[in-house]
Design a protein around this motif. Structure first.
Motif, short mmCIF file in Angstrom:
data_model
loop_
_atom_site.label_atom_id
_atom_site.label_comp_id
_atom_site.label_asym_id
_atom_site.label_seq_id
_atom_site.Cartn_x
_atom_site.Cartn_y
_atom_site.Cartn_z
N UNK A 457 0.84 -1.20 0.00
CA UNK A 457 0.00 0.00 0.00
C UNK A 457 0.88 1.25 0.00
N UNK A 458 0.35 2.32 -0.61
CA UNK A 458 1.12 3.57 -0.70
C UNK A 458 0.84 4.48 0.50
N UNK A 459 -0.25 4.19 1.21
CA UNK A 459 -0.71 5.16 2.22
C UNK A 459 -0.18 4.89 3.62
N UNK A 460 0.97 4.26 3.71
CA UNK A 460 1.49 3.95 5.04
C UNK A 460 2.54 4.98 5.44
N UNK A 461 2.34 5.56 6.62
CA UNK A 461 3.37 6.47 7.08
C UNK A 461 4.37 5.68 7.92
N UNK A 462 5.61 5.74 7.50
CA UNK A 462 6.62 4.94 8.18
C UNK A 462 7.19 5.72 9.36
N UNK A 463 7.16 5.07 10.52
CA UNK A 463 7.68 5.76 11.70
C UNK A 463 8.79 4.96 12.37
N UNK A 464 8.86 3.68 12.06
CA UNK A 464 9.89 2.86 12.68
C UNK A 464 9.49 2.32 14.03
N UNK A 465 8.31 2.70 14.48
CA UNK A 465 7.84 2.17 15.77
C UNK A 465 6.41 1.69 15.62
N UNK A 466 5.97 0.98 16.63
CA UNK A 466 4.56 0.61 16.69
C UNK A 466 4.17 -0.56 15.83
N UNK A 467 5.09 -1.50 15.65
CA UNK A 467 4.74 -2.76 15.01
C UNK A 467 4.71 -2.69 13.51
N UNK A 468 4.10 -3.73 12.96
CA UNK A 468 4.12 -3.94 11.53
C UNK A 468 3.48 -2.78 10.77
N UNK A 469 4.23 -2.14 9.88
CA UNK A 469 3.69 -0.97 9.16
C UNK A 469 2.44 -1.29 8.36
N UNK A 470 2.37 -2.48 7.80
CA UNK A 470 1.23 -2.80 6.94
C UNK A 470 -0.09 -2.86 7.72
N UNK A 471 0.00 -3.08 9.01
CA UNK A 471 -1.22 -3.11 9.83
C UNK A 471 -1.87 -1.74 9.89
N UNK A 472 -1.09 -0.72 9.59
CA UNK A 472 -1.62 0.64 9.72
C UNK A 472 -2.42 1.07 8.50
N UNK A 473 -2.37 0.28 7.45
CA UNK A 473 -3.17 0.62 6.27
C UNK A 473 -4.46 -0.17 6.29
N UNK A 474 -5.55 0.51 6.59
CA UNK A 474 -6.85 -0.17 6.67
C UNK A 474 -7.20 -0.78 5.31
N UNK A 475 -6.87 -0.03 4.25
CA UNK A 475 -7.23 -0.49 2.91
C UNK A 475 -6.50 -1.79 2.58
N UNK A 476 -5.29 -1.92 3.10
CA UNK A 476 -4.53 -3.13 2.84
C UNK A 476 -5.02 -4.26 3.73
N UNK A 477 -5.18 -3.93 4.99
CA UNK A 477 -5.46 -4.95 6.01
C UNK A 477 -6.82 -5.60 5.81
N UNK A 478 -7.83 -4.81 5.62
CA UNK A 478 -9.19 -5.35 5.58
C UNK A 478 -9.53 -5.82 4.18
N UNK A 479 -9.97 -7.07 4.14
CA UNK A 479 -10.32 -7.63 2.85
C UNK A 479 -11.40 -8.68 3.08
N UNK A 480 -11.71 -9.38 2.02
CA UNK A 480 -12.69 -10.45 2.20
C UNK A 480 -12.02 -11.78 1.92
N UNK A 481 -12.56 -12.80 2.55
CA UNK A 481 -11.99 -14.13 2.38
C UNK A 481 -12.36 -14.67 1.00
N UNK A 482 -11.36 -15.11 0.23
CA UNK A 482 -11.63 -15.62 -1.11
C UNK A 482 -12.48 -16.89 -1.07
N UNK A 483 -12.50 -17.56 0.06
CA UNK A 483 -13.24 -18.82 0.17
C UNK A 483 -14.69 -18.58 0.55
#
Length: 852
Positions: A457-483
């Motif tokens: 995702x392009x919308x992640x602000x990198x800070x170097x703290x607070x865990x996995x950066x990708x978790x901060x992008x709601x658009x990336x994180x939330x999806x639907x199960x393909x099954x």
RNA sequence: GCGAGUGUGGCGGAAUGGUAGACGCGCUUGACUUAGGAUCAAGUGCCUUUGGCGUGGGGGUUCAAGUCCCUCCACUCGCACCA
């Protein structure tokens, strides 16, 4: 006209590029040669280590190219990784922008070196068109059961805020940042490299194109050992603890058991006991320790008694169970039977905690008495105090004991590997997303192929703290199960960057392929790599991972070979002495001019020769070197100064010497341009012509053979000798036939030198009005007959000491040689009045006369 | 501790068991030059030089050892509580 590299080098680089001279296609009618140098991380600019790596590869590539092989020589970028992310945090840019601008700059640097790459095959691993296919491969591996997720105690680098694989922890520190590493319990994704342990090990025996050293390192890393797993019942329960041992023969001497602090049974045993809290604190204390501390040499053995016992299955002995700091959860089962009499670690532990020491193996030549022992006895002997095994040689007992227990179903012989599964999760942004979806209902579901790539995702602000950066992008994180179509979350870990470098050499075969990771027929044509060149620092990590990937892709049906790299050359480091000023610390070489610090004028301390590194400032900037002397000189010096696999000590004077040599070549050819352009008849001094032919053809022979063996430094030496000779010959030229041979010598020289210093030779070739481009011309061949002189120098030894020399006709008979020797005045002095005991004759070389 | 490897001039380094030190750097001398950090030529392992000694030390095999074997020393690299 003076030799000015700046003018000619750019011209030829442009020419080669415009002509796409090094662009290649798979062609089954031609023999291929795959020359590969380890691709660089785009850190900003290239350093001398790169220059050396690529200069070596370029000589080999250009040589094979001239020899008529269809040579693939690609280059690309290992573009994911921490520095881009750190730079992004610091400069508030995006890692992609930083990376791309670095790539652009470094590419101009590489082009200035005149390297023969097919740039049309360039790849960057951060490109979604690259990692898309990597994600597909991971999904294919997942379907084969080679990818899984589990919770475990992992190496955590505090500075990088991420997990590291075992191989990436060096001396207890992070391989990348040297930061402290501690154990943390985390979820992580794994590649099941252990499924291939046996094959990765056994293939090393056939890999004769690799340095033995690297193979040994890999063998040790895989670490196969034969032993047994044995179950011990926990007293008064139905539960058991399984141990791994290579010394089942010492089981009668097992007096206690040690388990790793991480072992699940540790907490279980403590549970509900009065020492539970103390025990948990003990475990906590060890896990909290950083890895450097925990692995320290003189680490004291510490243990905690759980209060519980297991029963020795052979003699029913009650064995207290300890939690011990030195037991590794990672190896075997994480639990060991302790035999203090025959294992040094257990001995020390038993002494410290006053535990029983029982002899199980008695050597032939001494009588072991527990109370008198100062160290464990780990040698051979016969079993004692061992019921039906009494007196059995211990090697036999290793098998017999396990067989006996196996019949009761409480033991089995096993093979254990030190190699662990490859942990690929990184809690970072700048890496390839792991292509799975975590569905609350369906569990782990691979992202469907048609939805690949899973883009960063392009919308992640990198800070170097607070865990996995990708978790901060709601658009990336939330999806639907393909099954099931329900709400689900994407996996937010990214892959270890060693995944990208595990298959890039395959992507080079079909870099633009948009239907698959690569085309099978192209990969099968180009691969395996014929010559791989890179630093020894990748002896385990990258090279083992690449071998693993190759085998997996073979089993997935993508390719038809077992190993990726036929020959491996590990080039040595580039070193230079260090300079230090007591006031200003480490100095760059140019700050230490004339032994004085240019900042304060104080005396400079010259330190040892060490690997060039930014921190010690003992670096030479390739840009400046090229500006000053040109790429040809830089390449020539690097090749000439040391054999490729040795350390290379930088020498400014050595560089000057290489530059001087090219100046000599330049003048030699320039002085004779007219001669080269002319046509000549025959005739002239026969001996002189023969001499020139001899030098020319033996040089061709030597350079060809040396490059084949990668003795690149001696190939250059031979060319220097040749040039020295040609200067001498030049002064003697008179007749047409002599000039003709001299002209041939000069063209051979340019061809032979071309792989090393392509620009100057190309320029001289053009000025000599040769039609084709030199880099595309044929490698010269030699006539064996010309490499032999009519007369040979034969040394005459008396009792093994050289006393005289004879000039004899080549291949002269033994008897003639001896008669000549005995007629020699000097030899007479040694043989007169002496008895000749023995005569040795080595044709065309040596005579040894043994006298008494 | 275990494993692998390396030890050759002032330096980088050459030598299928057969002239140790190729080639280069540095150094010395000379030439050409207003100049030389350009270029060219000659020389350059060490010593007590009709000769002797020399490839980390000691021993061995061999007509012959830098090279093969044994042993010791030094250094480098890798792994390191792997049960």
């Amino acid at each position: 006209m003076k030799y000015s590299p700046a003018e000619i080098e750019h011209k030829w680089q442009k020419k080669w590029e415009d002509d796409k001279l090094f662009k290649v296609e798979a062609d089954n009618s031609r023999e291929k040669f795959y020359c590969l140098e380890m691709f660089p991380y785009p850190s900003g600019k290239i350093h001398m280590g790169h220059v050396r790596n690529y200069a070596i590869g370029d000589v080999i590539s250009r040589f094979k190219f001239m020899k008529g092989f269809n040579v693939i020589h690609p280059m690309g970028w290992d573009a994911f990784g921490m520095p881009a992310e750190n730079a992004a945090i610091e400069n508030k840019t995006h890692p992609a922008i930083w990376t791309k601008s670095n790539i652009a700059y470094m590419k101009t640097q590489l082009k200035q070196l005149g390297l023969s790459y097919d740039w049309d095959r360039e790849i960057a691993t951060c490109d979604p068109e690259y990692y898309k296919w990597e994600q597909l491969l991971v999904i294919k591996m997942f379907e084969k059961g080679l990818v899984y997720k589990r919770t475990s105690h992992l190496n955590w680098c505090e500075a990088c805020q991420t997990v590291l694989a075992n191989e990436q922890v060096e001396d207890g520190k992070c391989w990348r940042c040297d930061g402290e590493v501690r154990i943390k319990e985390l979820d992580g994704w794994y590649f099941k490299i252990t499924d291939y342990a046996e094959e990765l090990l056994s293939c090393t025996e056939k890999m004769d194109g690799w340095p033995k050293k690297v193979l040994t390192m890999q063998q040790n890393w895989i670490g196969k050992s034969f032993g047994a797993e044995i179950d011990f019942n926990i007293e008064n329960t139905d539960e058991k603890i399984t141990v791994f041992t290579t010394r089942a023969d010492t089981l009668f001497g097992a007096t206690f058991m040690s388990v790793a602090p991480e072992h699940p049974v540790a907490k279980k045993l403590l549970s509900g006991t009065e020492q539970e809290k103390e025990g948990l604190d003990f475990i906590e204390g060890i896990l909290k320790e950083d890895k450097i501390n925990r692995m320290a040499d003189d680490k004291e053995k510490k243990g905690f008694f759980t209060g519980k016992y297991v029963i020795n299955p052979l003699n029913g002995r009650r064995m207290p169970v300890f939690i011990a700091n030195f037991v590794l959860m990672d190896y075997g089962t994480g639990a060991v039977m302790a035999v203090p009499a025959h294992d040094q670690r257990d001995f020390e532990f038993a002494k410290k905690y006053n535990l029983d020491i029982k002899i199980a193996i008695m050597p032939e030549d001494q009588e072991l008495v527990p109370a008198e022992m100062t160290e464990a006895y780990s040698g051979a002997g016969r079993l004692v105090d061992a019921a039906q095994f009494e007196g059995m040689p211990n090697e036999e007992a290793k098998i017999a004991v396990v067989e006996f227990l196996a019949e009761k179903g409480i033991a089995k012989s096993t093979v254990n590997f030190r190699l662990r599964d490859w942990q690929i999760s990184r809690q970072r942004y700048w890496g390839a997303p792991i292509p799975f979806i975590n569905c609350p209902k369906c569990g782990t579901v691979p992202v469907p192929e048609d939805q690949l790539p899973v883009r960063l995702p392009e919308d992640v602000e990198l800070s170097g703290t607070g865990g996995s950066p990708l978790r901060k992008s709601a658009a990336f994180l939330n999806t639907t199960c393909p099954k099931c179509g329900g709400a689900a979350e994407r996996e937010t870990d990214t892959m270890d960057t060693f995944v990208e470098s595990s298959w890039y050499f395959l992507r080079y075969c079909s870099p633009k392929c948009d239907t698959a990771p690569f085309k099978t027929d192209e990969a099968n044509y180009w691969m395996p790599v014929d010559q791989y060149i890179g630093g020894i620092e990748h002896a385990i990590l990258h090279l083992l991972y690449s071998r693993f990937f190759t085998k997996v892709l073979r089993d997935l049906g993508y390719i038809n070979f077992d190993e990726p790299f036929n020959r491996l050359l590990t080039q040595g480091m580039v070193c230079k002495e260090t300079y230090r000023c007591e006031e200003h610390g480490w100095l760059f070489p140019e700050e230490a001019e004339g032994g004085k610090c240019t900042k304060c004028g104080k005396e400079v301390t010259v330190g040892r020769v060490e690997k060039m590194s930014k921190s010690k400032k003992n670096v030479v900037d390739p840009n400046k070197l090229i500006q000053l002397y040109g790429a040809d000189t830089a390449r020539l010096f690097i090749i000439f100064a040391a054999p490729p696999e040795n350390e290379l000590e930088w020498s400014d004077q050595g560089v000057e010497g290489s530059f001087r040599f090219l100046g000599r070549v330049w003048r030699l050819v320039k002085n004779n341009l007219g001669l080269i352009q002319q046509n000549f008849g025959t005739g002239g001094d026969e001996a002189f012509i023969k001499e020139m032919l001899y030098h020319t053809h033996s040089t061709i022979k030597k350079v060809t053979n040396d490059i084949d063996k990668y003795h690149l430094n001696t190939a250059v030496a031979a060319l220097m000798e040749f040039v020295n000779y040609l200067y001498k010959a030049e002064t003697k030229l008179k007749a047409d036939g002599e000039k003709l041979v001299f002209k041939e010598a000069l063209t051979a020289l340019l061809k032979l030198l071309n792989p090393f210093t392509p620009h100057i030779t190309e320029e001289l070739w053009e000025e000599a009005e040769m039609k084709e481009i030199l880099s595309r011309s044929d490698w010269p061949s030699y006539v064996e007959e010309y490499t032999k002189t009519d007369e040979v120098t034969v040394v005459v030894q008396i009792n093994g000491k050289v006393r005289s020399q004879l000039s004899l006709p080549r291949d002269c008979a033994q008897d003639d040689a001896f008669s000549a020797a005995f007629l020699d005045e000097k030899i007479k002095g040694y043989t007169d009045g002496k008895e000749v005991v023995k005569k040795i004759f080595v044709p065309n070389k040596l005579i040894n006369i043994v006298v008494k």
